[in-house]
Design a protein around this motif. Structure first.
Motif, short mmCIF file in Angstrom:
data_model
loop_
_atom_site.label_atom_id
_atom_site.label_comp_id
_atom_site.label_asym_id
_atom_site.label_seq_id
_atom_site.Cartn_x
_atom_site.Cartn_y
_atom_site.Cartn_z
N TYR A 40 6.62 6.21 -4.13
CA TYR A 40 6.22 6.64 -2.79
C TYR A 40 5.75 8.07 -2.85
CZ TYR A 40 6.25 7.22 2.19
OH TYR A 40 5.86 7.45 3.47
N PRO A 41 4.58 8.43 -2.41
CA PRO A 41 3.58 7.52 -1.85
C PRO A 41 2.88 6.73 -2.94
CG PRO A 41 2.68 9.73 -1.94
CD PRO A 41 4.11 9.83 -2.41
N GLU A 42 2.35 5.60 -2.54
CA GLU A 42 1.58 4.78 -3.46
C GLU A 42 0.27 5.51 -3.74
OE1 GLU A 42 0.56 0.16 -3.76
OE2 GLU A 42 -0.34 1.13 -2.02
N ILE A 43 -0.16 5.48 -5.00
CA ILE A 43 -1.41 6.12 -5.39
C ILE A 43 -2.31 5.04 -5.98
CG2 ILE A 43 -2.49 7.85 -6.87
CD1 ILE A 43 0.27 9.30 -6.85
N LEU A 44 -3.52 4.95 -5.46
CA LEU A 44 -4.52 4.02 -5.97
C LEU A 44 -5.69 4.82 -6.51
CD1 LEU A 44 -3.37 2.58 -3.12
CD2 LEU A 44 -4.72 0.77 -4.09
N LEU A 45 -6.09 4.52 -7.71
CA LEU A 45 -7.18 5.24 -8.37
C LEU A 45 -8.21 4.21 -8.83
CD1 LEU A 45 -8.36 7.84 -9.62
CD2 LEU A 45 -6.85 7.45 -11.57
N GLU A 46 -9.44 4.36 -8.36
CA GLU A 46 -10.52 3.45 -8.77
C GLU A 46 -10.77 3.60 -10.26
OE1 GLU A 46 -15.16 2.58 -7.59
OE2 GLU A 46 -14.16 4.30 -6.74
N VAL A 47 -10.89 2.46 -10.96
CA VAL A 47 -11.15 2.47 -12.40
C VAL A 47 -12.30 1.50 -12.70
CG1 VAL A 47 -8.78 3.05 -13.03
CG2 VAL A 47 -9.46 0.65 -12.92
N GLN A 48 -12.94 1.71 -13.83
CA GLN A 48 -13.95 0.80 -14.35
C GLN A 48 -13.57 0.49 -15.78
OE1 GLN A 48 -17.58 2.97 -13.79
NE2 GLN A 48 -17.72 2.39 -11.64
N ASP A 49 -13.55 -0.80 -16.11
CA ASP A 49 -13.11 -1.23 -17.45
C ASP A 49 -11.72 -0.68 -17.78
OD1 ASP A 49 -15.52 -2.62 -17.87
OD2 ASP A 49 -16.50 -0.76 -18.51
N ASN A 50 -10.86 -0.67 -16.76
CA ASN A 50 -9.45 -0.26 -16.88
C ASN A 50 -9.25 1.22 -17.18
OD1 ASN A 50 -8.73 -2.87 -16.31
ND2 ASN A 50 -8.47 -3.44 -18.44
N ILE A 104 -8.14 7.35 -4.36
CA ILE A 104 -9.20 8.18 -4.95
C ILE A 104 -10.29 7.26 -5.48
CG2 ILE A 104 -9.78 9.84 -6.77
CD1 ILE A 104 -6.29 9.96 -6.11
N GLY A 105 -11.53 7.48 -5.02
CA GLY A 105 -12.64 6.66 -5.47
C GLY A 105 -13.71 6.53 -4.41
N GLY A 118 -14.76 10.25 -2.81
CA GLY A 118 -13.78 11.27 -2.50
C GLY A 118 -12.39 10.66 -2.52
N PHE A 119 -11.61 10.96 -1.47
CA PHE A 119 -10.27 10.40 -1.43
C PHE A 119 -9.82 10.25 0.02
CE2 PHE A 119 -9.75 14.95 -1.53
CZ PHE A 119 -8.64 15.24 -0.76
N MET A 120 -8.80 9.44 0.19
CA MET A 120 -8.23 9.20 1.51
C MET A 120 -6.71 9.33 1.39
SD MET A 120 -10.44 5.88 2.79
CE MET A 120 -9.80 4.79 1.54
N PHE A 133 -2.57 5.91 9.85
CA PHE A 133 -3.69 6.79 10.10
C PHE A 133 -4.22 7.28 8.76
CE2 PHE A 133 -0.57 6.86 13.45
CZ PHE A 133 -1.33 6.71 14.60
N THR A 134 -5.51 7.05 8.51
CA THR A 134 -6.11 7.42 7.24
C THR A 134 -7.10 8.55 7.47
OG1 THR A 134 -5.83 5.21 6.32
CG2 THR A 134 -7.49 6.62 5.30
N VAL A 135 -6.85 9.68 6.81
CA VAL A 135 -7.75 10.82 6.86
C VAL A 135 -8.61 10.76 5.61
CG1 VAL A 135 -7.96 13.32 6.96
CG2 VAL A 135 -6.09 12.17 8.19
N LYS A 136 -9.94 10.81 5.82
CA LYS A 136 -10.90 10.72 4.72
C LYS A 136 -11.38 12.12 4.35
CE LYS A 136 -12.30 6.10 5.94
NZ LYS A 136 -13.41 5.17 6.14
N PHE A 137 -11.49 12.35 3.04
CA PHE A 137 -11.89 13.64 2.50
C PHE A 137 -13.12 13.47 1.62
CE2 PHE A 137 -7.46 14.15 3.44
CZ PHE A 137 -7.23 15.49 3.64
N HIS A 138 -14.02 14.45 1.68
CA HIS A 138 -15.12 14.53 0.71
C HIS A 138 -14.55 15.01 -0.62
CE1 HIS A 138 -18.31 13.80 3.58
NE2 HIS A 138 -17.87 14.76 4.37
N GLU A 139 -15.36 14.93 -1.64
CA GLU A 139 -14.96 15.42 -2.96
C GLU A 139 -14.59 16.90 -2.95
OE1 GLU A 139 -17.51 13.83 -6.36
OE2 GLU A 139 -18.76 13.54 -4.56
#
Length: 151
Positions: A40-50, A104-105, A118-120, A133-139
């Protein structure tokens, strides 16, 4: 994922930072194009080919290192919500918010077909309220939008 709860890897924020700094990607739980950190908090990170892109890896490190400042910047967006007229939860926002997820992604914003990068940060109320409530951020680490979601 198909894993049992016992086999899910759990890391705290400092451990996640160390994994990202040292590029120890084999420690990540990867599923459908995302690395998950289930603490906690959960973190999600976009990946390509793992593997996260170098850009996402560096952004994730910066977000986690500066998370307190990101939360502070997000507060001005969260302060715009008022639920005093809510019949069931008029005091839901009184105790404030806590971070429930960091993403992040790439993501869609405002119905535009182009993806933002960017990230949220998703927040839930400390007092129960059936929305997040999701706050969106630019890079550049600057917030630009907030969305409310019914849980």
């Amino acid at each position: 994922m198909g894993e049992s709860i016992e086999s899910i890897k759990r890391y705290n924020q400092n451990e996640v930072l160390e994994i990202l700094r040292c590029r120890e990607f084999e420690k990540l739980d990867i599923w459908k194009g995302f690395a998950y950190y289930h603490d906690y908090p959960e973190i999600l990170l976009e990946v390509q080919d793992n593997i996260p892109s170098e850009k996402n890896r560096l952004l994730a490190i910066k977000v986690l290192e500066e998370l307190d400042e990101c939360v502070r910047l997000a507060q001005s967006w969260l302060e715009n919500f008022n639920v005093k007229g809510d019949r069931w939860h008029p005091d839901a926002l009184d105790a404030g918010f806590e971070v429930s997820q960091i993403y992040i992604g790439h993501y869609q914003s405002g119905g535009h077909p182009d993806l933002e990068e960017g990230f949220m940060i998703t927040f839930r109320t400390i007092n129960y309220y059936p929305c997040e409530f999701t706050v969106k951020f630019h890079e550049n680490m600057w917030p630009f939008a907030v969305e409310e979601y019914v849980e």
